[in-house]
Motif scaffolding. Structure first.
Motif, short mmCIF file in Angstrom:
data_model
loop_
_atom_site.label_atom_id
_atom_site.label_comp_id
_atom_site.label_asym_id
_atom_site.label_seq_id
_atom_site.Cartn_x
_atom_site.Cartn_y
_atom_site.Cartn_z
N LEU A 76 23.23 -10.54 19.44
CA LEU A 76 24.27 -11.43 18.94
C LEU A 76 25.10 -12.12 20.02
CD1 LEU A 76 25.58 -9.06 16.11
CD2 LEU A 76 24.01 -11.00 15.85
N ASP A 77 25.18 -11.54 21.19
CA ASP A 77 26.11 -12.06 22.20
C ASP A 77 25.44 -12.97 23.23
OD1 ASP A 77 27.85 -10.39 20.88
OD2 ASP A 77 27.94 -8.87 22.47
N ARG A 78 24.12 -13.07 23.18
CA ARG A 78 23.44 -13.77 24.26
C ARG A 78 22.64 -14.99 23.79
NH1 ARG A 78 20.89 -9.33 28.29
NH2 ARG A 78 20.37 -11.28 29.35
N GLY A 79 23.02 -15.50 22.61
CA GLY A 79 22.42 -16.74 22.13
C GLY A 79 21.00 -16.56 21.63
N GLY A 80 20.50 -17.63 20.99
CA GLY A 80 19.12 -17.60 20.51
C GLY A 80 18.96 -16.78 19.24
N ALA A 84 0.82 -1.21 0.00
CA ALA A 84 0.00 0.00 0.00
C ALA A 84 0.85 1.26 0.00
CB ALA A 84 -0.93 0.01 1.21
N GLY A 85 1.98 1.23 0.67
CA GLY A 85 2.81 2.42 0.76
C GLY A 85 4.09 2.17 1.51
N TYR A 86 4.97 3.18 1.50
CA TYR A 86 6.33 3.07 2.03
C TYR A 86 6.58 4.18 3.05
CZ TYR A 86 7.03 0.11 -2.09
OH TYR A 86 6.93 -0.87 -3.04
N PHE A 87 7.57 3.94 3.93
CA PHE A 87 7.92 4.93 4.93
C PHE A 87 9.30 4.63 5.49
CE2 PHE A 87 4.79 1.83 6.32
CZ PHE A 87 5.42 1.15 7.35
N VAL A 88 9.82 5.57 6.25
CA VAL A 88 11.13 5.43 6.90
C VAL A 88 10.97 4.64 8.19
CG1 VAL A 88 13.11 6.67 7.86
CG2 VAL A 88 11.79 7.70 5.99
N CYS A 89 11.94 3.77 8.46
CA CYS A 89 12.01 3.06 9.74
C CYS A 89 13.45 3.11 10.24
CB CYS A 89 11.58 1.60 9.57
SG CYS A 89 11.72 0.60 11.08
N ASN A 90 13.62 3.38 11.52
CA ASN A 90 14.91 3.19 12.18
C ASN A 90 14.84 1.85 12.90
OD1 ASN A 90 17.34 3.32 13.50
ND2 ASN A 90 16.94 5.25 14.57
N ASP A 91 15.53 0.85 12.36
CA ASP A 91 15.55 -0.47 12.99
C ASP A 91 16.57 -0.43 14.14
OD1 ASP A 91 15.52 -3.14 13.68
OD2 ASP A 91 16.61 -3.81 11.90
N VAL A 92 16.19 0.22 15.23
CA VAL A 92 17.07 0.33 16.39
C VAL A 92 17.37 -1.08 16.92
CG1 VAL A 92 17.37 1.36 18.67
CG2 VAL A 92 16.01 2.56 16.94
N SER A 93 18.64 -1.32 17.24
CA SER A 93 19.08 -2.68 17.59
C SER A 93 20.02 -2.63 18.79
CB SER A 93 19.83 -3.31 16.40
OG SER A 93 19.06 -3.25 15.21
N GLU A 94 19.88 -3.60 19.67
CA GLU A 94 20.84 -3.78 20.76
C GLU A 94 21.68 -5.01 20.42
OE1 GLU A 94 22.54 -5.04 23.16
OE2 GLU A 94 23.08 -3.11 24.03
N ARG A 95 22.92 -4.75 19.96
CA ARG A 95 23.72 -5.84 19.39
C ARG A 95 24.13 -6.88 20.44
NH1 ARG A 95 22.23 -4.97 14.21
NH2 ARG A 95 23.07 -3.02 13.40
N TRP A 104 17.61 -13.33 16.85
CA TRP A 104 17.86 -11.90 16.85
C TRP A 104 16.78 -11.10 17.59
CZ3 TRP A 104 19.47 -10.18 11.23
CH2 TRP A 104 20.68 -10.80 10.89
N ASP A 105 15.60 -11.69 17.73
CA ASP A 105 14.42 -10.90 18.10
C ASP A 105 14.59 -10.09 19.38
OD1 ASP A 105 13.77 -13.24 16.42
OD2 ASP A 105 11.74 -12.42 16.44
N LYS A 106 15.27 -10.64 20.37
CA LYS A 106 15.34 -9.93 21.65
C LYS A 106 16.21 -8.69 21.59
CE LYS A 106 18.77 -13.08 23.75
NZ LYS A 106 18.67 -14.26 22.85
N GLY A 107 17.04 -8.57 20.57
CA GLY A 107 17.82 -7.36 20.37
C GLY A 107 17.16 -6.37 19.44
N LYS A 108 15.95 -6.68 19.01
CA LYS A 108 15.27 -5.86 18.02
C LYS A 108 13.92 -5.32 18.48
CE LYS A 108 18.05 -6.43 14.36
NZ LYS A 108 18.52 -5.33 13.47
#
Length: 281
Positions: free
Chosen positions: A163-167, A148-159, A169-173
C-alpha cells in the motif's frame, strides 16, 4: 475426501486422510495432487478406492502445499463486508482481483519468511479453493460446480510493500512463503455450504480473527463466474477469497508480525495451520 501432500520440500508425495485418522499413500494412484488429480474423473477414481488397501504412512514430518504447481494463484480482496469496514473502504461493487506469485506457495506449517526491508508484515485467514473443471464465460452455477475442493490459506501480506509504495497490491502479496495452503484439500462434496464456515486466527495465543464466511460478499461460485469473464481457469488453479476482520493493519494501533511470532489459524472442517515468522535468508 481429504487429500494432502507430505514429505520434504520438493519431494512431496500424494496422500489421503482416511476416516480412521491414518494417512494413506496415494502414489500408486496419482503422481501428485495437482491439476490432473483434481478433475472430476480423477477424483472419482480416487473415491472408488478403499483407503484400507493403500499403504499407511507411519510418520509425517511435514505437510506440503495441498495443491502442487498451480497455473494461477488468484486472490479476491475486500470480500468481507466487516473487513472492508475495518479497512475504512467501501464495499466493492465488483470483486477486487489480484494475484500471488505461485512461488509464494508453502506448506501449512512452514515458516513465514519476513522479507528484507519489511516493516508491516500481516496475516489473513482465508477460505481458498481449487478449480477442477476448465472454465470460460461460465455462469454462477457452473462456476460452483467447477470447484474441486476447499482448504485453508494464510494470505500473508506486507502492507508497506502493498500500500505504501505505489502500483498494484501484488508485490506485497507474492513474497516467498506468503501462500501457506492446507493441511489438506477437502473435496467439495464433503464441505457442504462454503458460505457458512467459521474461521479464526491467533498470533502468540491471542485471537485476532474470529469470523465466518457468512459475511463474504461474493461467494465462491460467483467468483469463478466473474474470473472466467476475464481469463480461462484450468484444473489446479487456486483462488483465495478474502478475509474477515481482525488483521494486524486493522488493530488500533496497528500490530504487525516480527521474528519469532507464532501464527495459528483454521477453518471449520478444513483443518489448522501453524507458522513461525523467521528472518530472511
Amino acid at each position: 475426501m481429504k487429500l494432502l501432500r507430505y514429505g520434504a520440500a520438493g519431494a512431496e508425495k500424494p496422500g489421503l486422510l482416511a476416516a480412521d485418522g491414518t494417512i494413506r499413500d496415494l502414489s500408486s494412484v496419482v503422481g501428485d495432487i495437482d491439476g490432473a488429480a483434481v478433475t472430476p474423473e480423477a477424483l472419482a477414481r480416487i473415491a472408488a478406492i478403499d483407503p484400507i488397501t493403500l499403504p499407511v504412512v507411519e510418520k509425517v514430518e511435514r505437510y506440503g502445499a495441498c495443491v502442487a504447481r498451480p497455473g494461477k494463484f488468484l486472490c479476491i480482496g475486500l470480500n468481507y463486508a466487516d473487513h472492508a469496514a475495518e479497512s475504512g473502504l467501501p464495499v466493492p461493487a465488483e470483486p477486487v482481483v489480484f494475484m500471488k506469485a505461485t512461488s509464494a506457495l508453502s506448506g501449512p506449517n512452514d515458516p513465514v519468511i519476513q522479507p528484507r526491508n519489511s516493516t508491516k508484515l500481516d496475516w489473513e485467514v482465508e477460505l481458498a479453493f481449487v478449480i477442477g473443471t476448465e472454465c470460460r464465460y461460465v455462469d454462477e452455477a457452473a462456476g460452483q460446480a467447477a470447484i474441486a475442493g476447499y482448504f485453508v490459506c494464510n494470505d500473508v501480506s506486507e502492507r508497506a510493500f502493498q500500500l505504501d509504495r505505489g502500483g498494484t497490491w501484488d508485490k506485497g502479496k507474492g513474497c516467498d512463503s506468503f501462500g501457506p495452503i492446507g493441511p489438506w484439500l477437502v473435496t467439495a462434496d464433503e464441505v457442504g455450504d462454503p458460505g457458512d464456515l467459521s474461521m479464526w486466527l491467533e498470533v502468540n495465543g491471542h485471537r485476532y480473527q474470529d469470523g465466518s464466511t457468512r459475511t463474504m460478499i461474493f461467494k465462491p461460485g460467483f467468483i469463478v463466474s466473474y474470473l472466467s469473464q476475464f481469463m480461462s481457469l484450468q484444473p489446479g488453479d487456486i483462488v483465495t477469497t478474502g478475509t474477515p476482520p481482525g488483521v494486524g493493519m486493522g488493530q488500533k494501533p496497528p500490530k504487525y508480525l516480527s521474528h519469532g511470532d507464532r501464527i495459528r489459524l483454521g477453518i471449520q472442517g478444513l483443518g489448522e495451520q501453524e507458522q513461525v515468522v523467521v528472518a530472511p535468508i
